[in-house]
Design a protein around this motif. Structure first.
Motif, mmCIF file in Angstrom:
data_model
loop_
_atom_site.group_PDB
_atom_site.id
_atom_site.type_symbol
_atom_site.label_atom_id
_atom_site.label_comp_id
_atom_site.label_asym_id
_atom_site.label_seq_id
_atom_site.Cartn_x
_atom_site.Cartn_y
_atom_site.Cartn_z
ATOM 1 N N ASP A 75 0.815 -1.218 0.000
ATOM 2 C CA ASP A 75 0.000 0.000 0.000
ATOM 3 C C ASP A 75 0.851 1.272 0.000
ATOM 4 O O ASP A 75 0.473 2.266 -0.607
ATOM 5 N N PHE A 76 1.966 1.258 0.721
ATOM 6 C CA PHE A 76 2.763 2.471 0.915
ATOM 7 C C PHE A 76 4.101 2.453 0.187
ATOM 8 O O PHE A 76 4.891 3.377 0.357
ATOM 9 N N SER A 77 4.380 1.412 -0.596
ATOM 10 C CA SER A 77 5.660 1.281 -1.286
ATOM 11 C C SER A 77 6.824 1.399 -0.297
ATOM 12 O O SER A 77 7.707 2.245 -0.426
ATOM 13 N N ILE A 78 6.805 0.506 0.679
ATOM 14 C CA ILE A 78 7.789 0.506 1.773
ATOM 15 C C ILE A 78 8.925 -0.445 1.443
ATOM 16 O O ILE A 78 8.712 -1.540 0.920
ATOM 17 N N ASP A 79 10.132 -0.016 1.760
ATOM 18 C CA ASP A 79 11.310 -0.876 1.674
ATOM 19 C C ASP A 79 11.474 -1.569 3.025
ATOM 20 O O ASP A 79 11.883 -0.933 3.999
ATOM 21 N N PRO A 80 11.171 -2.857 3.112
ATOM 22 C CA PRO A 80 11.254 -3.526 4.415
ATOM 23 C C PRO A 80 12.673 -3.575 4.974
ATOM 24 O O PRO A 80 12.856 -3.580 6.193
ATOM 25 N N LEU A 81 13.691 -3.571 4.101
ATOM 26 C CA LEU A 81 15.065 -3.637 4.585
ATOM 27 C C LEU A 81 15.494 -2.349 5.292
ATOM 28 O O LEU A 81 16.460 -2.352 6.058
ATOM 29 N N SER A 82 14.776 -1.245 5.051
ATOM 30 C CA SER A 82 15.047 0.039 5.718
ATOM 31 C C SER A 82 14.058 0.283 6.863
ATOM 32 O O SER A 82 14.008 1.384 7.404
ATOM 33 N N SER A 83 13.276 -0.721 7.191
ATOM 34 C CA SER A 83 12.182 -0.556 8.145
ATOM 35 C C SER A 83 12.385 -1.416 9.388
ATOM 36 O O SER A 83 13.248 -2.296 9.409
ATOM 37 N N TRP A 84 11.581 -1.135 10.392
ATOM 38 C CA TRP A 84 11.664 -1.823 11.688
ATOM 39 C C TRP A 84 10.281 -2.315 12.111
ATOM 40 O O TRP A 84 9.286 -1.625 11.867
ATOM 41 N N MET A 85 10.259 -3.445 12.793
ATOM 42 C CA MET A 85 9.059 -3.938 13.468
ATOM 43 C C MET A 85 9.344 -3.891 14.955
ATOM 44 O O MET A 85 10.345 -4.455 15.419
ATOM 45 N N VAL A 86 8.473 -3.200 15.714
ATOM 46 C CA VAL A 86 8.623 -3.078 17.161
ATOM 47 C C VAL A 86 7.418 -3.746 17.815
ATOM 48 O O VAL A 86 6.274 -3.379 17.537
ATOM 49 N N GLY A 87 7.687 -4.713 18.665
ATOM 50 C CA GLY A 87 6.600 -5.401 19.344
ATOM 51 C C GLY A 87 7.034 -5.975 20.668
ATOM 52 O O GLY A 87 8.198 -5.853 21.066
ATOM 53 N N ASP A 88 6.083 -6.607 21.336
ATOM 54 C CA ASP A 88 6.357 -7.171 22.656
ATOM 55 C C ASP A 88 6.196 -8.689 22.697
ATOM 56 O O ASP A 88 6.210 -9.285 23.758
ATOM 57 N N ARG A 89 6.061 -9.299 21.534
ATOM 58 C CA ARG A 89 5.883 -10.756 21.454
ATOM 59 C C ARG A 89 6.783 -11.331 20.355
ATOM 60 O O ARG A 89 7.134 -10.641 19.393
ATOM 61 N N ASP A 90 7.096 -12.604 20.502
ATOM 62 C CA ASP A 90 7.880 -13.279 19.469
ATOM 63 C C ASP A 90 7.167 -13.232 18.121
ATOM 64 O O ASP A 90 7.816 -13.144 17.077
ATOM 65 N N SER A 91 5.840 -13.279 18.134
ATOM 66 C CA SER A 91 5.086 -13.242 16.873
ATOM 67 C C SER A 91 5.318 -11.931 16.121
ATOM 68 O O SER A 91 5.335 -11.921 14.879
ATOM 69 N N ASP A 92 5.512 -10.826 16.844
ATOM 70 C CA ASP A 92 5.821 -9.542 16.201
ATOM 71 C C ASP A 92 7.185 -9.611 15.514
ATOM 72 O O ASP A 92 7.335 -9.211 14.358
ATOM 73 N N VAL A 93 8.169 -10.120 16.254
ATOM 74 C CA VAL A 93 9.527 -10.243 15.718
ATOM 75 C C VAL A 93 9.542 -11.183 14.510
ATOM 76 O O VAL A 93 10.133 -10.868 13.475
ATOM 77 N N ASP A 94 8.861 -12.312 14.630
ATOM 78 C CA ASP A 94 8.826 -13.276 13.531
ATOM 79 C C ASP A 94 8.207 -12.670 12.271
ATOM 80 O O ASP A 94 8.710 -12.878 11.164
ATOM 81 N N ALA A 95 7.113 -11.921 12.430
ATOM 82 C CA ALA A 95 6.466 -11.287 11.277
ATOM 83 C C ALA A 95 7.408 -10.284 10.615
ATOM 84 O O ALA A 95 7.536 -10.249 9.391
ATOM 85 N N GLY A 96 8.062 -9.467 11.425
ATOM 86 C CA GLY A 96 9.003 -8.486 10.886
ATOM 87 C C GLY A 96 10.168 -9.140 10.167
ATOM 88 O O GLY A 96 10.538 -8.742 9.057
ATOM 89 N N GLU A 97 10.747 -10.158 10.792
ATOM 90 C CA GLU A 97 11.891 -10.839 10.188
ATOM 91 C C GLU A 97 11.498 -11.519 8.873
ATOM 92 O O GLU A 97 12.293 -11.561 7.936
ATOM 93 N N SER A 98 10.282 -12.027 8.793
ATOM 94 C CA SER A 98 9.873 -12.763 7.588
ATOM 95 C C SER A 98 9.773 -11.874 6.356
ATOM 96 O O SER A 98 9.837 -12.373 5.233
ATOM 97 N N VAL A 99 9.627 -10.562 6.543
ATOM 98 C CA VAL A 99 9.604 -9.639 5.391
ATOM 99 C C VAL A 99 10.919 -8.880 5.239
ATOM 100 O O VAL A 99 11.054 -8.048 4.344
#
Length: 163
Positions: free
Chosen positions: A116-140
């Protein structure tokens, strides 16, 4: 086309206090102090701010899409008072048993936002409090930060991201 960088934030436990019985309506919403300054600093550094949140309370029959939208509008209104904002809210209403593609740790919500936003995931961060947040971020391909739930550790997050 220029790709943008983003901060993907989980909602409950990061922007607002998490509850064991879910945040089901705005009467239960407790926005963390200083979240506006955290978001403003990230935006000033050129990041989009995208919320990606599992909201299975909807399909558990504990809340509604309308209530979740009202919670998001309330968070946005609060931030707007300080000149900050969330660029978009994405949420998954499904329970784990439904095995959808949008419930974290699966990356569906992040992929939708990236498209939707034409985001570069390699320049981006996922911040969360659960392993599922980290796993989702790492997978992209995002860099990830896992903090303790309800910790409001905004200064350390900023140091990590902006260093």
């Amino acid at each position: 086309m220029n790709k943008k960088k983003a901060i993907f934030l989980d909602r409950d436990g990061i922007l607002n206090r998490n509850r064991d019985d879910y945040v089901k309506d705005i009467s239960e919403l407790e926005i963390f102090p200083n979240i506006e300054n955290f978001i403003k600093k990230l935006q000033a550094s050129g990041f989009l701010i995208i919320v990606v949140s599992n909201q299975s309370a909807i399909n558990r029959g504990l809340t509604t899409h309308s209530n979740v939208d009202e919670i998001h509008a309330s968070i946005q209104a609060y931030l707007n008072k300080f000149g900050a904002n969330i660029d978009n809210f994405y949420y998954c209403p499904h329970t784990p048993a439904e095995n959808c593609t949008c419930r974290k740790p699966k990356p569906g919500l992040l992929i939708k936002a990236i498209d939707d936003f034409s985001i570069d995931p390699l320049s981006s961060w996922m911040v969360g409090d659960r392993d599922s947040d980290v796993d989702a971020g790492e997978s992209v391909g995002c860099k990830t930060i896992k903090i303790q739930e309800n910790s409001c550790d905004f200064e350390n997050i900023l140091k990590t991201i902006l260093s």
